[in-house]
Design a protein around this motif. Structure first.
Motif, PDB file in Angstrom:
ATOM      1  N   VAL A 224      14.206   9.901  31.100  1.00  0.00           N
ATOM      2  CA  VAL A 224      14.382  10.543  32.149  1.00  0.00           C
ATOM      3  C   VAL A 224      13.579  11.225  32.877  1.00  0.00           C
ATOM      4  O   VAL A 224      12.360  10.525  32.954  1.00  0.00           O
ATOM      5  CB  VAL A 224      13.797  12.256  30.706  1.00  0.00           C
ATOM      6  CG1 VAL A 224      13.056  13.094  31.664  1.00  0.00           C
ATOM      7  CG2 VAL A 224      15.075  12.124  29.808  1.00  0.00           C
ATOM      8  N   PRO A 225      13.188  11.831  34.015  1.00  0.00           N
ATOM      9  CA  PRO A 225      12.386  11.408  35.445  1.00  0.00           C
ATOM     10  C   PRO A 225      11.502  12.697  34.759  1.00  0.00           C
ATOM     11  O   PRO A 225      11.803  13.842  34.575  1.00  0.00           O
ATOM     12  CB  PRO A 225      13.457  11.823  36.033  1.00  0.00           C
ATOM     13  CG  PRO A 225      14.788  11.935  35.918  1.00  0.00           C
ATOM     14  CD  PRO A 225      14.753  11.858  34.768  1.00  0.00           C
ATOM     15  N   GLN A 227       9.901  13.801  37.581  1.00  0.00           N
ATOM     16  CA  GLN A 227      10.362  14.977  38.109  1.00  0.00           C
ATOM     17  C   GLN A 227      10.050  16.352  37.568  1.00  0.00           C
ATOM     18  O   GLN A 227      10.086  17.061  37.806  1.00  0.00           O
ATOM     19  CB  GLN A 227      11.131  14.765  39.270  1.00  0.00           C
ATOM     20  CG  GLN A 227      10.330  13.901  40.530  1.00  0.00           C
ATOM     21  CD  GLN A 227      10.390  12.564  39.994  1.00  0.00           C
ATOM     22  OE1 GLN A 227      10.748  11.772  38.968  1.00  0.00           O
ATOM     23  NE2 GLN A 227       9.867  11.770  41.167  1.00  0.00           N
ATOM     24  N   LEU A 228      11.479  16.511  36.819  1.00  0.00           N
ATOM     25  CA  LEU A 228      12.086  17.465  35.675  1.00  0.00           C
ATOM     26  C   LEU A 228      11.106  18.606  35.327  1.00  0.00           C
ATOM     27  O   LEU A 228      10.616  19.677  34.685  1.00  0.00           O
ATOM     28  CB  LEU A 228      12.547  16.942  35.096  1.00  0.00           C
ATOM     29  CG  LEU A 228      14.000  17.414  35.392  1.00  0.00           C
ATOM     30  CD1 LEU A 228      14.426  15.970  36.314  1.00  0.00           C
ATOM     31  CD2 LEU A 228      15.673  17.422  34.902  1.00  0.00           C
ATOM     32  N   LEU A 230       7.748  18.711  36.044  1.00  0.00           N
ATOM     33  CA  LEU A 230       6.048  19.222  36.843  1.00  0.00           C
ATOM     34  C   LEU A 230       6.003  20.811  36.739  1.00  0.00           C
ATOM     35  O   LEU A 230       5.158  21.134  36.261  1.00  0.00           O
ATOM     36  CB  LEU A 230       6.797  18.660  38.628  1.00  0.00           C
ATOM     37  CG  LEU A 230       7.083  17.253  38.340  1.00  0.00           C
ATOM     38  CD1 LEU A 230       6.741  16.892  40.567  1.00  0.00           C
ATOM     39  CD2 LEU A 230       5.212  16.931  37.813  1.00  0.00           C
ATOM     40  N   PRO A 232       7.920  23.400  34.743  1.00  0.00           N
ATOM     41  CA  PRO A 232       7.756  23.516  33.820  1.00  0.00           C
ATOM     42  C   PRO A 232       6.378  23.613  32.557  1.00  0.00           C
ATOM     43  O   PRO A 232       5.406  24.240  32.081  1.00  0.00           O
ATOM     44  CB  PRO A 232       8.785  22.668  32.781  1.00  0.00           C
ATOM     45  CG  PRO A 232       9.715  22.624  33.731  1.00  0.00           C
ATOM     46  CD  PRO A 232       9.401  22.489  34.929  1.00  0.00           C
ATOM     47  N   LEU A 319       2.118  11.318  41.627  1.00  0.00           N
ATOM     48  CA  LEU A 319       2.312  12.124  41.578  1.00  0.00           C
ATOM     49  C   LEU A 319       1.531  12.932  40.820  1.00  0.00           C
ATOM     50  O   LEU A 319       1.861  14.677  40.453  1.00  0.00           O
ATOM     51  CB  LEU A 319       3.921  12.165  40.951  1.00  0.00           C
ATOM     52  CG  LEU A 319       4.483  13.030  41.173  1.00  0.00           C
ATOM     53  CD1 LEU A 319       4.930  13.856  42.199  1.00  0.00           C
ATOM     54  CD2 LEU A 319       6.151  12.949  41.042  1.00  0.00           C
TER      55      LEU A 319
ATOM     56  N   VAL B  72      13.480  19.365  30.615  1.00  0.00           N
ATOM     57  CA  VAL B  72      14.883  19.362  31.066  1.00  0.00           C
ATOM     58  C   VAL B  72      15.744  20.966  30.997  1.00  0.00           C
ATOM     59  O   VAL B  72      15.826  21.102  32.149  1.00  0.00           O
ATOM     60  CB  VAL B  72      15.520  18.499  30.664  1.00  0.00           C
ATOM     61  CG1 VAL B  72      16.957  17.717  30.463  1.00  0.00           C
ATOM     62  CG2 VAL B  72      15.192  16.670  30.566  1.00  0.00           C
ATOM     63  N   THR B  75      14.061  23.463  33.248  1.00  0.00           N
ATOM     64  CA  THR B  75      13.941  23.368  34.539  1.00  0.00           C
ATOM     65  C   THR B  75      15.871  23.266  34.612  1.00  0.00           C
ATOM     66  O   THR B  75      16.168  24.086  36.091  1.00  0.00           O
ATOM     67  CB  THR B  75      13.682  21.438  35.378  1.00  0.00           C
ATOM     68  OG1 THR B  75      12.427  21.092  35.087  1.00  0.00           O
ATOM     69  CG2 THR B  75      14.341  21.178  36.203  1.00  0.00           C
ATOM     70  N   ALA B 292      13.235  12.767  45.671  1.00  0.00           N
ATOM     71  CA  ALA B 292      11.865  13.159  45.014  1.00  0.00           C
ATOM     72  C   ALA B 292      10.911  13.944  45.218  1.00  0.00           C
ATOM     73  O   ALA B 292      10.089  14.810  45.430  1.00  0.00           O
ATOM     74  CB  ALA B 292      11.129  11.699  44.354  1.00  0.00           C
ATOM     75  N   MET B 295      12.474  17.002  47.133  1.00  0.00           N
ATOM     76  CA  MET B 295      11.953  17.856  45.406  1.00  0.00           C
ATOM     77  C   MET B 295      10.263  18.380  45.569  1.00  0.00           C
ATOM     78  O   MET B 295      10.057  19.639  44.984  1.00  0.00           O
ATOM     79  CB  MET B 295      12.038  17.328  44.735  1.00  0.00           C
ATOM     80  CG  MET B 295      12.370  18.794  43.296  1.00  0.00           C
ATOM     81  SD  MET B 295      11.482  17.170  41.832  1.00  0.00           S
ATOM     82  CE  MET B 295       9.884  16.821  41.991  1.00  0.00           C
ATOM     83  N   TYR B 296      10.120  17.624  46.128  1.00  0.00           N
ATOM     84  CA  TYR B 296       8.258  17.941  46.301  1.00  0.00           C
ATOM     85  C   TYR B 296       7.839  18.970  47.201  1.00  0.00           C
ATOM     86  O   TYR B 296       7.207  19.734  46.831  1.00  0.00           O
ATOM     87  CB  TYR B 296       7.280  16.519  46.546  1.00  0.00           C
ATOM     88  CG  TYR B 296       5.460  16.904  46.417  1.00  0.00           C
ATOM     89  CD1 TYR B 296       4.976  16.454  45.004  1.00  0.00           C
ATOM     90  CD2 TYR B 296       5.055  16.840  47.123  1.00  0.00           C
ATOM     91  CE1 TYR B 296       4.198  16.769  44.707  1.00  0.00           C
ATOM     92  CE2 TYR B 296       4.039  16.689  46.965  1.00  0.00           C
ATOM     93  CZ  TYR B 296       3.136  17.534  46.083  1.00  0.00           C
ATOM     94  OH  TYR B 296       2.139  17.111  45.944  1.00  0.00           O
ATOM     95  N   ALA B 312      16.052  18.871  41.611  1.00  0.00           N
ATOM     96  CA  ALA B 312      15.108  17.870  40.311  1.00  0.00           C
ATOM     97  C   ALA B 312      16.675  17.539  39.138  1.00  0.00           C
ATOM     98  O   ALA B 312      16.746  16.813  38.451  1.00  0.00           O
ATOM     99  CB  ALA B 312      13.759  18.561  39.182  1.00  0.00           C
ATOM    100  N   MET B 313      17.197  18.050  39.305  1.00  0.00           N
ATOM    101  CA  MET B 313      18.972  18.728  38.679  1.00  0.00           C
ATOM    102  C   MET B 313      19.667  17.363  39.260  1.00  0.00           C
ATOM    103  O   MET B 313      20.076  16.571  37.601  1.00  0.00           O
ATOM    104  CB  MET B 313      19.133  19.732  38.259  1.00  0.00           C
ATOM    105  CG  MET B 313      18.883  20.648  37.115  1.00  0.00           C
ATOM    106  SD  MET B 313      17.927  20.098  35.955  1.00  0.00           S
ATOM    107  CE  MET B 313      19.141  19.270  34.462  1.00  0.00           C
ATOM    108  N   ILE B 315      18.702  14.163  40.366  1.00  0.00           N
ATOM    109  CA  ILE B 315      17.956  13.295  39.581  1.00  0.00           C
ATOM    110  C   ILE B 315      18.594  13.208  38.902  1.00  0.00           C
ATOM    111  O   ILE B 315      18.479  11.781  38.461  1.00  0.00           O
ATOM    112  CB  ILE B 315      16.522  13.654  39.621  1.00  0.00           C
ATOM    113  CG1 ILE B 315      16.125  13.999  41.523  1.00  0.00           C
ATOM    114  CG2 ILE B 315      16.065  12.145  39.498  1.00  0.00           C
ATOM    115  CD1 ILE B 315      14.640  13.809  42.189  1.00  0.00           C
ATOM    116  N   MET B 316      18.212  13.974  38.133  1.00  0.00           N
ATOM    117  CA  MET B 316      18.724  14.334  35.928  1.00  0.00           C
ATOM    118  C   MET B 316      20.277  13.739  36.399  1.00  0.00           C
ATOM    119  O   MET B 316      19.871  12.608  35.450  1.00  0.00           O
ATOM    120  CB  MET B 316      18.575  15.145  35.535  1.00  0.00           C
ATOM    121  CG  MET B 316      18.548  15.250  33.940  1.00  0.00           C
ATOM    122  SD  MET B 316      17.607  14.409  33.382  1.00  0.00           S
ATOM    123  CE  MET B 316      18.230  13.843  32.007  1.00  0.00           C
TER     124      MET B 316
END
Lengths: 385, 335
Positions: A224-225, A227-228, A230, A232, A319, B72, B75, B292, B295-296, B312-313, B315-316
């Motif tokens: 799971v990345p 990035q998700l 950050l 939340p 990051l 997850v 997001t 990435a 997204m940032y 981000a989703m 990427i997921m």
């Protein structure tokens, strides 16, 4: 291993050569940074780092000593300034030619006397001594420029490290960033190991409903990345009042490191001999005793592997630190962020950049070379099934 | 020194807390709640053993749930919402996605990510295989391996500085200090190039950094796989008169195919998440944006949580096939 007996020498040569080429290709980039961090900014801009390891011909631009302080009146109205170029390094320098103007930098041989007009002269001898001679108004004000073409020995300095790490006036403050990184890394490495070790033991050696499902979940969470996580989690940290700071960063690193930790440790613990654990149970040892007295010591290689991974990952991370740690005060900046900042503001100052980057790389490299065995073992356990 | 002291204190508190939790919970379980003595000794032991796994797993489940599983879902929800005046968030359906798909920058990031996903895993695995095969036969192979493996320990940011020095360009009339331009001019280039600003091709100069880092990983794992190949299969091939290339491609490669797939997917995941390299070297300028970093940008520069979460989703979504495949394999193995 697979080499048939009596291989042709040519093939062996080609093999050696191609591996040497490949190795050099991989070593060269780091070497460039390493060498550059020991050169002054003048040296870096004057020539490529690859030519710095051999004596090389360079053009050095300098001025003779300040006339107002050093001039001596030898006869009425005639002043001279005497001195030596290159100072201590002189013994190894060979002067090829020199000049007094940027348009003719190789106009004179060593020993020649340059005529600067109206009786003003400058002599540079092969031994590096010079004599600048002229009238009152000629030998005053700014000192005469000199361009010297000379074969210089390799010359390296530690001044960059001193500047980057210890200079008080230096706003780059790598030393502070170094300690900040250390502050992030140590708890972020130790805490997940503790939590994961217990969980891995339960998943490996205890029987309970839902175990298979949990193991599958851990495998799934491995990829799971982050990035998700950050927004939340940043919202969550703000909600519980810890905001941006070390605590949140430690927790984030712990969470992100756990799947790999549990996965690695469980795979290792499953492979431990069943007899030992069964015997201990029969002898009346509690699960806690089995874990601390038998499992933990036996799992040392796997613990070390994960510790190295987590150490490298947290040390090198940008990051997580950007999102969870570094606030607007900038007091908690880490080295990776500091270097990105330098790339923006000091993009051309390679002596600062190279040295700062090398300061941040040095520790992981040391860990890598000291603990390579465990790192390899961990990689093999972590990806090959 | 304040943060360092704080760090030490946290280590002490954290470690003591963890150990204390596990020790205390066990003690509570064995001595207070279900003591293994008295009339119900047998039942108590069974009960304690039913609860104990959850005591051991508790902190891990909590951390995994909070830091990986919950985000997850959160997001996903955020990606369907927009910020309303006053700080509340309102449901907008797929609007964030629609807006994102209208942005050329997003498609640029997608194109570049696909490019990265094609080039980096293939090249890194290929170089890794080559290095593994070649170094295995040499006496000094282990030194060569160490050096090729070394970039693994270097941060993406450090590597970005290293490669920026390689790509550095100086005006034509002064000495080149970037080796790439030095070689380019030596072999007939007419003027120094700003390598990172040449659209499209600059992507490959950024990829080189990741390939440089990941090749060592591929090499280490493939080298172990190559060593695990049974000698007999190779000996049989030699006796049958196969040449070294046939042995490599027809005998060895098929036997380590499984490992190659694992290496490939692992590097694929690393590639999908690539952020630091682009952030530090170009920050997405000159058409080098990747997902990435996009997204940032959206999350923390444009402060647009909706589109940021939507990307981000994406990427997921791209990771999900690998996730499913991994879980499938893990379950198959356990049975």
């Amino acid at each position: 291993m697979t080499t048939p007996a009596g291989q042709k020498p040519l093939v062996v040569w080609l093999l050696n050569l191609s591996v040497i080429a490949l190795t050099l290709l991989w070593l060269f980039p780091t070497l460039g940074l390493f060498v550059s961090s020991f050169r002054t900014s003048e040296q870096i801009t004057a020539s490529g780092w690859w030519s710095s390891m051999f004596p090389a011909e360079q053009t050095v631009q300098l001025r003779v000593a300040d006339p107002d302080e050093n001039r001596i009146e030898t006869e009425a109205g005639i002043f001279v300034v005497e001195g030596t170029v290159f100072g201590d390094a002189l013994a190894e320098v060979e002067i090829e030619s020199w000049g007094t103007s940027s348009r003719a930098i190789d106009a004179y041989r060593p020993g020649d006397t340059a005529d600067l007009g109206e009786g003003e002269t400058l002599t540079l001898n092969p031994d590096g001594t010079y004599l600048w001679r002229g009238g009152d108004d000629q030998i005053s004000g700014r000192a005469q420029r000199l361009f010297i073409n000379a074969t210089m020995p390799p010359d390296f300095t530690l001044a960059n490290y001193e500047k980057v790490l210890f200079d008080e006036r230096n706003s780059e403050g790598m030393l502070k960033a170094f300690f900040n990184t250390l502050t992030v890394v140590i708890p972020a490495t130790i805490i997940p190991i503790l939590i994961a070790a217990f969980a891995a033991y339960a998943l490996a050696w205890m029987d309970f409903p839902g175990r298979a499902l949990l193991i599958a979940a851990v495998v799934g969470l491995l990829v799971v990345p982050l990035q998700l996580a950050l927004i939340p989690l940043l919202t969550f940290h703000n909600a519980i009042g810890i905001g941006k700071g070390y605590l949140g960063t430690w927790m984030a690193h712990t969470g992100f490191g756990l799947p790999l930790a549990i996965y690695l440790l469980r795979n290792y613990m499953v492979g431990l001999p069943r007899d030992i654990i069964e015997n201990a149970r029969v002898d009346g040892a509690t699960e806690f005793q089995i874990f601390t007295k038998i499992i933990l010591p036996l799992s040392f290689p796997a613990l070390a592997s994960f510790a190295i991974f987590q150490f490298l990952w947290t040390w090198n991370d940008l990051l997580v630190a950007l999102v969870f740690l570094i606030d607007s005060s900038g007091q908690t900046t880490v080295m990776t962020k500091q270097i990105v900042e330098l790339l923006g503001t000091r993009g051309g100052d390679w002596e600062i950049l190279a040295t700062s980057a090398f300061v941040s790389i040095a520790v992981p490299l040391a860990v890598f070379f000291l603990m390579q065995r465990y790192l390899v073992r961990g990689l093999l356990a972590g990806s090959v099934k | 020194m304040h943060p360092a002291l704080l760090g030490l204190l946290t280590i002490a508190v954290g470690v003591t807390g963890c150990v204390g939790y596990f020790y205390g919970a066990n003690l509570l379980l064995d001595k207070v709640l279900f003591p293994p003595r008295g009339p119900n000794a047998g039942r108590n032991i069974t009960r304690a053993n039913m609860i104990r796994p959850w005591v051991f797993l508790g902190p891990a489940i909590l951390a995994l749930g909070l830091y990986l599983a919950y985000p997850v879902v959160a997001t996903l929800i955020l990606s369907f919402q927009e910020r309303l005046p006053g700080g509340a968030r309102g449901f907008v359906g797929l609007q964030n996605y629609a807006k994102m798909f209208d942005e050329p920058k997003f498609w640029e990031a997608m194109r570049n990510n696909v490019l990265w996903l094609i080039v980096v895993p293939a090249t890194a695995t290929g170089f890794g295989l080559l290095a593994a095969q070649l170094t295995d036969r040499l006496r000094w192979g282990n030194i060569a391996k160490s050096i090729i493996f070394m970039p693994m320990a270097i941060s993406f940011v450090g590597a970005a500085v290293i490669f920026k020095l390689i790509y550095e360009a100086r005006p034509l009339d002064v000495a080149q200090i970037g080796i790439l331009n030095h070689l380019y001019l030596t072999f007939g280039g007419d003027r120094p190039q700003q390598w990172l600003t040449i659209p499209f091709w600059n992507n490959f100069f950024l990829m080189a950094v990741l390939i440089w880092i990941q090749t060592g990983f591929a090499m280490v794992i493939l080298s172990a796989a190559l060593r695990g190949i049974p000698e007999e299969t190779i000996e049989a091939a030699i006796i049958d008169g196969a040449n070294p290339f046939q042995i490599f491609f027809k005998i060895k490669i098929p036997q380590i195919m499984g490992t190659i797939v694992v290496v490939w997917t692992t590097i694929t995941i690393a590639t999908l998440k690539v952020f630091d390299i682009v952030f530090a070297m170009t920050n997405g300028q000159w058409e080098t944006q990747v997902l990435a970093n996009y997204m940032y940008d959206k999350l923390f520069r444009a402060n647009d949580w909706g589109i940021g979460s939507a990307s981000a989703m994406i990427i997921m979504l791209l990771v999900t096939p690998i996730l499913v495949w991994n879980v499938h394999n893990a379950r198959k193995e356990m049975r």
